[in-house]
Design a protein around this motif. Structure first.
Motif, PDB file in Angstrom:
ATOM      1  N   PRO A 111     -40.689  -8.702 -35.652  1.00  0.00           N
ATOM      2  CA  PRO A 111     -39.732  -7.745 -36.208  1.00  0.00           C
ATOM      3  C   PRO A 111     -40.214  -7.244 -37.565  1.00  0.00           C
ATOM      4  O   PRO A 111     -40.964  -7.936 -38.252  1.00  0.00           O
ATOM      5  N   GLU A 149     -30.620  -5.965 -29.743  1.00  0.00           N
ATOM      6  CA  GLU A 149     -31.437  -6.564 -28.698  1.00  0.00           C
ATOM      7  C   GLU A 149     -32.891  -6.430 -29.127  1.00  0.00           C
ATOM      8  O   GLU A 149     -33.342  -5.326 -29.430  1.00  0.00           O
ATOM      9  N   VAL A 150     -33.600  -7.549 -29.180  1.00  0.00           N
ATOM     10  CA  VAL A 150     -34.999  -7.528 -29.585  1.00  0.00           C
ATOM     11  C   VAL A 150     -35.842  -8.320 -28.588  1.00  0.00           C
ATOM     12  O   VAL A 150     -35.349  -9.200 -27.892  1.00  0.00           O
ATOM     13  N   ASP A 151     -37.103  -7.990 -28.552  1.00  0.00           N
ATOM     14  CA  ASP A 151     -38.076  -8.691 -27.722  1.00  0.00           C
ATOM     15  C   ASP A 151     -38.791  -9.693 -28.620  1.00  0.00           C
ATOM     16  O   ASP A 151     -39.467  -9.298 -29.571  1.00  0.00           O
ATOM     17  N   GLY A 162     -34.065  -2.614 -33.219  1.00  0.00           N
ATOM     18  CA  GLY A 162     -33.861  -2.831 -31.786  1.00  0.00           C
ATOM     19  C   GLY A 162     -32.661  -2.045 -31.302  1.00  0.00           C
ATOM     20  O   GLY A 162     -32.037  -1.299 -32.052  1.00  0.00           O
ATOM     21  N   LYS A 163     -32.325  -2.244 -30.036  1.00  0.00           N
ATOM     22  CA  LYS A 163     -31.191  -1.559 -29.430  1.00  0.00           C
ATOM     23  C   LYS A 163     -29.889  -2.141 -29.975  1.00  0.00           C
ATOM     24  O   LYS A 163     -29.669  -3.349 -29.939  1.00  0.00           O
ATOM     25  N   MET A 200     -35.910 -11.201 -24.110  1.00  0.00           N
ATOM     26  CA  MET A 200     -34.940 -10.324 -24.751  1.00  0.00           C
ATOM     27  C   MET A 200     -33.761 -11.152 -25.245  1.00  0.00           C
ATOM     28  O   MET A 200     -33.097 -11.825 -24.464  1.00  0.00           O
TER      29      MET A 200
END
Length: 168
Positions: A142, A135-137, A112-113, A84
């Motif tokens: 993406p 926030e991305v994984d 993302g968040k 993350m």
């Protein structure tokens, strides 16, 4: 809310790290600083704004030692990079009516968040491109563009990620 501070070679004392965090970021509340191992420090935040402010910084130098910040998860392993990450996303040519409140959060939420919206976006002082930190994984790819609208009445917009998209 917790972050992991990683230092590649040695580190200052926990008191020096805590003092540097408080003075550099002007924290609104206390932060608990503890050792995970010789290279990783756990930072436990009481205040969500403090947590986001430090995480968005990415790097910090304390007494000559460089720290990188990662979001702590229950799957944390010292030998693996954190999945993350925070990434700045730009939305070039986004219509100005989508810059405000829930509209922009909805658009950004497709990536993302939302962690932070750029001040120029909030104030509509740079309308060439809206920006937000999300926030991305990094284990997932993406989107290159997102669709805004319903059915056939809408449009797609290309996204730009800061410094490319990091990989694990």
């Amino acid at each position: 809310m917790a972050l992991v501070a990683k230092c590649a070679f040695g580190r200052p004392t926990l008191c020096e790290i805590k003092r540097a965090l408080q003075s550099s970021f002007h924290l609104a509340a206390d932060v608990q600083v503890s050792t995970l191992d010789s290279r990783h420090i756990l930072l436990l935040f009481v205040n969500h704004s403090d947590f986001v402010r430090v995480w968005l910084k990415e790097l910090m130098v304390v007494k000559g030692f460089t720290f990188r910040f990662f979001k702590w998860t229950r799957f944390f392993k010292a030998r693996q990079e954190a999945p993350m990450v925070s990434v700045w996303v730009s939305f070039p040519n986004l219509p100005i009516n989508l810059y405000h409140g829930n509209f922009f959060s909805f658009v950004v939420g497709a990536v993302g968040k939302v962690l932070k919206v750029d001040g120029a976006t909030v104030g509509c002082t740079r309308t060439v491109s809206a920006r937000a930190c999300v926030e991305v994984d990094v284990r997932s790819t993406p989107p290159e563009k997102i669709w805004i609208g319903g059915g056939s009445s809408g449009f797609s917009i290309k996204l730009w990620l800061s410094d490319g998209f990091p990989s694990v």
